[in-house]
Design a protein around this motif. Sequence first.
Motif, PDB file in Angstrom:
ATOM      1  N   ALA A 143       0.833  -1.210   0.000  1.00  0.00           N
ATOM      2  CA  ALA A 143       0.000   0.000   0.000  1.00  0.00           C
ATOM      3  C   ALA A 143       0.862   1.253   0.000  1.00  0.00           C
ATOM      4  CB  ALA A 143      -0.939   0.009   1.192  1.00  0.00           C
ATOM      5  N   ASP A 144       2.057   1.182   0.623  1.00  0.00           N
ATOM      6  CA  ASP A 144       2.946   2.339   0.675  1.00  0.00           C
ATOM      7  C   ASP A 144       3.455   2.732  -0.704  1.00  0.00           C
ATOM      8  OD1 ASP A 144       2.685   2.596   3.389  1.00  0.00           O
ATOM      9  OD2 ASP A 144       4.481   1.438   3.848  1.00  0.00           O
ATOM     10  N   SER A 145       3.517   1.780  -1.631  1.00  0.00           N
ATOM     11  CA  SER A 145       4.038   2.097  -2.950  1.00  0.00           C
ATOM     12  C   SER A 145       2.940   2.187  -4.018  1.00  0.00           C
ATOM     13  CB  SER A 145       5.093   1.069  -3.358  1.00  0.00           C
ATOM     14  OG  SER A 145       4.513  -0.218  -3.429  1.00  0.00           O
ATOM     15  N   LEU A 155      -0.250   6.909  -2.706  1.00  0.00           N
ATOM     16  CA  LEU A 155       0.685   8.030  -2.632  1.00  0.00           C
ATOM     17  C   LEU A 155       0.001   9.339  -3.005  1.00  0.00           C
ATOM     18  CD1 LEU A 155       3.868   6.411  -4.214  1.00  0.00           C
ATOM     19  CD2 LEU A 155       3.595   7.144  -1.841  1.00  0.00           C
ATOM     20  N   GLU A 156      -0.821   9.301  -4.048  1.00  0.00           N
ATOM     21  CA  GLU A 156      -1.549  10.488  -4.487  1.00  0.00           C
ATOM     22  C   GLU A 156      -2.505  10.971  -3.394  1.00  0.00           C
ATOM     23  OE1 GLU A 156      -4.557  11.842  -8.100  1.00  0.00           O
ATOM     24  OE2 GLU A 156      -3.424   9.981  -8.288  1.00  0.00           O
ATOM     25  N   PHE A 172      -2.282  10.337  -0.159  1.00  0.00           N
ATOM     26  CA  PHE A 172      -1.515  10.843   0.978  1.00  0.00           C
ATOM     27  C   PHE A 172      -0.982  12.238   0.687  1.00  0.00           C
ATOM     28  CE2 PHE A 172       2.465  11.651   3.195  1.00  0.00           C
ATOM     29  CZ  PHE A 172       2.003  11.621   4.508  1.00  0.00           C
ATOM     30  N   ALA A 173      -0.473  12.470  -0.528  1.00  0.00           N
ATOM     31  CA  ALA A 173       0.065  13.791  -0.882  1.00  0.00           C
ATOM     32  C   ALA A 173      -1.011  14.867  -0.744  1.00  0.00           C
ATOM     33  CB  ALA A 173       0.637  13.779  -2.298  1.00  0.00           C
ATOM     34  N   GLU A 174      -2.223  14.583  -1.205  1.00  0.00           N
ATOM     35  CA  GLU A 174      -3.320  15.547  -1.097  1.00  0.00           C
ATOM     36  C   GLU A 174      -3.704  15.770   0.365  1.00  0.00           C
ATOM     37  OE1 GLU A 174      -6.290  18.263  -2.006  1.00  0.00           O
ATOM     38  OE2 GLU A 174      -4.732  17.484  -3.326  1.00  0.00           O
ATOM     39  N   THR A 175      -3.820  14.687   1.114  1.00  0.00           N
ATOM     40  CA  THR A 175      -4.164  14.791   2.534  1.00  0.00           C
ATOM     41  C   THR A 175      -3.067  15.525   3.299  1.00  0.00           C
ATOM     42  OG1 THR A 175      -5.401  12.731   2.403  1.00  0.00           O
ATOM     43  CG2 THR A 175      -4.745  13.443   4.603  1.00  0.00           C
ATOM     44  N   PHE A 176      -1.814  15.203   2.985  1.00  0.00           N
ATOM     45  CA  PHE A 176      -0.685  15.864   3.638  1.00  0.00           C
ATOM     46  C   PHE A 176      -0.758  17.373   3.422  1.00  0.00           C
ATOM     47  CE2 PHE A 176       3.510  17.777   3.351  1.00  0.00           C
ATOM     48  CZ  PHE A 176       4.019  17.492   4.603  1.00  0.00           C
ATOM     49  N   ASN A 219       9.973   6.224  -6.597  1.00  0.00           N
ATOM     50  CA  ASN A 219      10.811   5.756  -5.492  1.00  0.00           C
ATOM     51  C   ASN A 219      11.024   6.838  -4.445  1.00  0.00           C
ATOM     52  OD1 ASN A 219      11.014   3.264  -6.649  1.00  0.00           O
ATOM     53  ND2 ASN A 219      13.054   3.599  -7.522  1.00  0.00           N
ATOM     54  N   ASN A 220      11.227   8.081  -4.875  1.00  0.00           N
ATOM     55  CA  ASN A 220      11.402   9.171  -3.925  1.00  0.00           C
ATOM     56  C   ASN A 220      10.102   9.468  -3.175  1.00  0.00           C
ATOM     57  OD1 ASN A 220      14.110   9.482  -4.404  1.00  0.00           O
ATOM     58  ND2 ASN A 220      13.859  11.162  -5.844  1.00  0.00           N
ATOM     59  N   MET A 221       8.972   9.327  -3.861  1.00  0.00           N
ATOM     60  CA  MET A 221       7.676   9.506  -3.182  1.00  0.00           C
ATOM     61  C   MET A 221       7.514   8.448  -2.091  1.00  0.00           C
ATOM     62  SD  MET A 221       5.799  12.051  -4.550  1.00  0.00           S
ATOM     63  CE  MET A 221       4.102  11.633  -4.174  1.00  0.00           C
ATOM     64  N   VAL A 222       7.830   7.212  -2.422  1.00  0.00           N
ATOM     65  CA  VAL A 222       7.727   6.110  -1.464  1.00  0.00           C
ATOM     66  C   VAL A 222       8.661   6.361  -0.285  1.00  0.00           C
ATOM     67  CG1 VAL A 222       8.184   3.640  -1.119  1.00  0.00           C
ATOM     68  CG2 VAL A 222       6.955   4.410  -3.158  1.00  0.00           C
ATOM     69  N   ALA A 223       9.879   6.848  -0.553  1.00  0.00           N
ATOM     70  CA  ALA A 223      10.849   7.107   0.511  1.00  0.00           C
ATOM     71  C   ALA A 223      10.410   8.249   1.414  1.00  0.00           C
ATOM     72  CB  ALA A 223      12.210   7.422  -0.101  1.00  0.00           C
ATOM     73  N   LEU A 224       9.819   9.268   0.822  1.00  0.00           N
ATOM     74  CA  LEU A 224       9.465  10.466   1.584  1.00  0.00           C
ATOM     75  C   LEU A 224       8.166  10.315   2.372  1.00  0.00           C
ATOM     76  CD1 LEU A 224      10.607  13.209   2.125  1.00  0.00           C
ATOM     77  CD2 LEU A 224       9.485  14.080   0.083  1.00  0.00           C
TER      78      LEU A 224
END
Length: 191
Positions: free
Chosen positions: A29-31, A36-37, A39-43, A88-93
């Motif tokens: 789920a993390d990748s 990711l999309e 989470f980015a919006e919620t973040f 990969n950077n999105m997953v890492a961050l």
Amino acid sequence: MAAHSSMSAHNLSHMTAAAVSSSSSMHDADSDPRELEQFAETFKQRRVKLGVTQADVGKALANLKIAGVGSLSQSTICRFESLTLSHNNMVALKPVLHAWLDQAEKEAKIRAKEGSPGSESSALSGDKKRKRTSIAAPEKRRLEFFFASQPRPSGEKIAGIADQLELKKNVVRVWFCNQRQVRNSGVMMNN
């Protein structure tokens, strides 16, 4: 600047192991790009609600004391929110930003309970300058709908819209003024 960008990418690629080591394993789920999309919006929405700038987030990451994670640039946080980092950077961050967000919201709740003077934004960012207002996509669509039907609403109507959208009256008023200005400048350019 190119060296700075590669440095950020280098730091991000090394953050995966450090950030993920706090959890037992990386979940699929993390990748997931949709996750990711979301989470980015919620973040972004939660960051804005806290009144914290992207630059403040980048600087605050160094305070989390996560191995291999230092401060990040405002540009990196912006690229995360706009989904323009590599997968990969999105997953890492993601876990790093999730940890920061949890910590920042915890601190904001503590300050609210203590009744600390000043707003959450000044307490988190350390400066007194008013933060730029950011309106989330759903509210923006509603404002555009209202604007299409009534570009010059009365003060009473603006107050009603602000209540419906849970925004400050002044934010709604300024948004309408700005939209009229954009519309008028577009009309002038076409003539």
